[in-house]
Motif scaffolding. Sequence first.
Motif, PDB file in Angstrom:
ATOM      1  N   LYS A  60       0.852  -1.202   0.000  1.00  0.00           N
ATOM      2  CA  LYS A  60       0.000   0.000   0.000  1.00  0.00           C
ATOM      3  C   LYS A  60       0.883   1.246   0.000  1.00  0.00           C
ATOM      4  O   LYS A  60       2.069   1.181   0.304  1.00  0.00           O
ATOM      5  N   ASP A 200      -8.536  -2.291  -0.399  1.00  0.00           N
ATOM      6  CA  ASP A 200      -8.042  -0.908  -0.486  1.00  0.00           C
ATOM      7  C   ASP A 200      -7.181  -0.574   0.720  1.00  0.00           C
ATOM      8  O   ASP A 200      -6.289   0.259   0.635  1.00  0.00           O
ATOM      9  N   SER A 201      -7.492  -1.203   1.852  1.00  0.00           N
ATOM     10  CA  SER A 201      -6.760  -0.905   3.079  1.00  0.00           C
ATOM     11  C   SER A 201      -6.582  -2.180   3.878  1.00  0.00           C
ATOM     12  O   SER A 201      -7.346  -3.132   3.705  1.00  0.00           O
ATOM     13  N   CYS A 219      -2.617   0.483   6.869  1.00  0.00           N
ATOM     14  CA  CYS A 219      -2.008   0.780   5.565  1.00  0.00           C
ATOM     15  C   CYS A 219      -3.079   1.003   4.511  1.00  0.00           C
ATOM     16  O   CYS A 219      -4.052   0.245   4.429  1.00  0.00           O
ATOM     17  N   ALA A 220      -2.889   2.043   3.699  1.00  0.00           N
ATOM     18  CA  ALA A 220      -3.878   2.388   2.672  1.00  0.00           C
ATOM     19  C   ALA A 220      -3.258   3.399   1.710  1.00  0.00           C
ATOM     20  O   ALA A 220      -2.040   3.588   1.705  1.00  0.00           O
ATOM     21  N   SER A 221      -4.098   4.056   0.910  1.00  0.00           N
ATOM     22  CA  SER A 221      -3.606   5.122   0.031  1.00  0.00           C
ATOM     23  C   SER A 221      -3.180   6.319   0.889  1.00  0.00           C
ATOM     24  O   SER A 221      -3.631   6.462   2.025  1.00  0.00           O
TER      25      SER A 221
END
Length: 348
Positions: A60, A200-201, A219-221
């Motif tokens: 990520k 996504d996460s 954790c993600a964008s």
Amino acid sequence: MYAGLKSGANALADFRSDTVTRPGPEMRAAMADAEVGDDVYGEDPTIQALEAQAARLAGKEAGLFVPSCTQANLLAMLTHCRRGEEIISGAPYHVIKYEAGGASVLGGCVLTALPVEADGGLSPDAIRETIKPDDAHMPISRLLSIENTTSGRAVPLARMDAAASVARDAGLSVHLDGARLFNAATALNVPAAEVAACADSVSICLSKGLGAPVGAVFCASQTQINDARRLRKMVGGGMRQAGIIAAAGLFALDHHIERLAEDHARASALSKALAEIDGIEVDYAENQTNMLFIRLKDPSRGGAFQAHLQEAGVVIGAPGGWIRLVTHLDINDSGIDRMIAATTDFFS
Ligand SMILES: *Cc1c(COP(=O)(O)O)cnc(C)c1O
């Protein structure tokens, strides 16, 4: 000699959970040597290193260090969803069952629980049927929250992908509660990033099998992490010179991932040995990782069994129904032998 143990603190083998591990001398040295700063000012280099390393391993863009995996999941749900929006998850999953309804209490989200399939995953058809149409009577379906590992089982990637793509096709986001992401990756024999790829996460717990004393990473964008940082402050998770504890997490990511296979092998060996003992039933599947579940054929002997093990320096959880046994950093081969010997002794 071990009679009267009040907790696992002096136990020779504590099977209750992989959260009971205590940091060893090398991890403590890393903590003592950690370079620190005020992380609320964005000035703790050890936390930044941990966040970057966790994000890299999870595949990520960015990471956020938080006090617990419960908080990581809360930040995930509250950044993906607004009030009145729906989170679809599994009935036995942590976000539904063990987080005090945080997303509902603090975020005004609707939590919908689906039954899980035999492999621990969610049925794509059940997800499809649960996702709401655009109808003023209904909450807005916004997030699918999956879990891997779940109850010690590594959910196959195909199952995760099938569930995630139904959600995505309907415009939902996907969150993975990967408290034990690296156990899943180890069991499935793929990089952790591949396990998290359909989401996504992802939340990663540092204080389960990885053996750090505290902490988790969300954790993600980068955009979602920016939002999560404000929410973390709101719920009191902004910490100052927490590089001291992040150093333990960083040490764990560097030194305790590869060894998870040992925990899995020990759980498997223990399950085989216990299955031989008359008086006990063992639940351990092919895709299981560092956990097995046992049940006494005569449940009325549960208390005596627990006390007998305690005498031998072995600690297990409450003896009603299925008892979870978890292997971890602080259980070596002699701990496994001790459990087998004490159990054999009790039933003979
Ligand atoms: C333990 C666990 C959590 C929560 O972790 P804490 O750090 O104890 O808050 C979340 N999800 C799963 C699947 C867990 O096993």
